[in-house]
Design a protein around this motif. Structure first.
Motif, mmCIF file in Angstrom:
data_model
loop_
_atom_site.group_PDB
_atom_site.id
_atom_site.type_symbol
_atom_site.label_atom_id
_atom_site.label_comp_id
_atom_site.label_asym_id
_atom_site.label_seq_id
_atom_site.Cartn_x
_atom_site.Cartn_y
_atom_site.Cartn_z
ATOM 1 N N ASP A 93 93.263 44.782 -24.206
ATOM 2 C CA ASP A 93 93.334 46.014 -24.976
ATOM 3 C C ASP A 93 93.731 47.162 -24.058
ATOM 4 N N VAL A 94 94.309 48.194 -24.644
ATOM 5 C CA VAL A 94 94.542 49.468 -23.960
ATOM 6 C C VAL A 94 94.044 50.564 -24.885
ATOM 7 N N LEU A 121 106.134 45.161 -20.008
ATOM 8 C CA LEU A 121 105.724 45.487 -21.368
ATOM 9 C C LEU A 121 105.152 46.897 -21.415
ATOM 10 N N THR A 122 105.734 47.756 -22.239
ATOM 11 C CA THR A 122 105.237 49.126 -22.393
ATOM 12 C C THR A 122 104.012 49.124 -23.298
ATOM 13 N N VAL A 123 102.905 49.714 -22.791
ATOM 14 C CA VAL A 123 101.656 49.726 -23.552
ATOM 15 C C VAL A 123 101.195 51.143 -23.909
ATOM 16 N N THR A 155 95.624 45.977 -29.052
ATOM 17 C CA THR A 155 95.557 44.719 -28.320
ATOM 18 C C THR A 155 96.971 44.223 -28.070
ATOM 19 N N PHE A 156 97.232 43.796 -26.839
ATOM 20 C CA PHE A 156 98.561 43.322 -26.459
ATOM 21 C C PHE A 156 98.474 41.858 -26.047
ATOM 22 N N ASN A 157 99.410 41.059 -26.542
ATOM 23 C CA ASN A 157 99.467 39.640 -26.214
ATOM 24 C C ASN A 157 99.894 39.489 -24.754
ATOM 25 N N ILE A 189 84.650 48.668 -29.326
ATOM 26 C CA ILE A 189 84.573 47.774 -28.174
ATOM 27 C C ILE A 189 85.997 47.523 -27.689
ATOM 28 N N ILE A 190 86.204 47.736 -26.399
ATOM 29 C CA ILE A 190 87.527 47.547 -25.783
ATOM 30 C C ILE A 190 87.445 46.312 -24.897
#
Length: 240
Positions: A90-91, A146-148, A135-137, A85-86
């Motif tokens: 999330d990326v 922010l690099t994801v 998951t990124f804050n 589940i995304i």
């Protein structure tokens, strides 16, 4: 510096009832010879899927496929047996490589899901299919870029290409300069929310600007705004 402007209202559009999709580049029944790809960036679809619906299992190969949920939850299943589940913040990336089949469904029965799906031509062909999500804050991109997605950053999801995806959430009047990662890369800047000025060009929600033949771009938020930056090779063997 060279630029190309893609206005939100000029994107391809298809509403299938269960799926409302806007295409920044030629896709399915939408074809524009001026919008086939931007360097190694092939697809940027802005999708809304109704509750309980989605894309049934279908195959891909030799494409880097990035999914970025903007609202709601996306359910991923693939032919390797993976089931994930995304969620918003999330990326996900799926390196289709030598071949994989997957489905993407709205995981909820009571609300829609909105997400971006981005396709990038790979650097190396026929790799073993690969999947990753993180998951990124959201606070980590407040007045920051922010690099994801990256090929060289353990804190981002890995991509089989010299490409970097970055997200920024900016307060009104915030300014920054983004340094392009590789010589020969350009940046496709896509406005998620608000209004910004990038490289001297005013952009609104879902407008995009491609920029190349420069080593940096200036970004100023004229309202509270959110942007996606896709730093991408402009030349790719086998791609016109």
């Amino acid at each position: 510096m060279k630029t190309i402007l893609h206005k939100a209202a000029e994107r391809g559009h298809a509403n299938h009832g269960w799926l409302d999709s806007y295409h920044s580049f030629s896709f399915a029944h939408f074809y524009d010879p001026e919008k086939v790809h931007f360097g190694a960036l092939r697809v940027l679809n802005d999708d809304t899927v109704k509750a309980g619906f989605g894309f049934s299992k279908h195959p891909h190969d030799n494409m880097e496929i990035v999914s970025i949920p903007l609202f709601g939850d996306l359910e991923h299943k693939d032919s390797t047996g993976r089931h994930e589940i995304i969620k918003q913040n999330d990326v996900q990336i799926m390196s289709a490589g030598s071949g994989i089949a997957h489905s993407e469904m709205n995981a909820n029965k009571d609300k829609e899901v909105k997400f971006l799906q981005v396709w990038v031509f790979p650097k190396e062909q026929n790799i073993t299919p690969r999947y990753e999500q993180k998951t990124f804050n959201p606070e980590d991109r407040n007045n920051k870029i922010l690099t994801v997605v990256a090929p060289d950053n353990k804190d981002a999801v890995w991509i089989n290409q010299d490409a970097w995806f970055s997200l920024g959430k900016m307060d009104k009047d915030f300014s920054t300069t983004y340094l392009i990662k590789n010589n020969g890369n350009g940046v496709y800047a896509f406005v998620l929310e608000g209004e910004v000025t990038i490289g001297g060009q005013k952009l609104g929600k879902r407008d995009a600007l491609g920029i190349w033949d420069t080593d940096n771009i200036s970004i100023t938020a004229t309202t509270n705004a959110e942007v996606l930056l896709i730093d991408i090779p402009m030349k790719l063997e086998g791609v016109a």
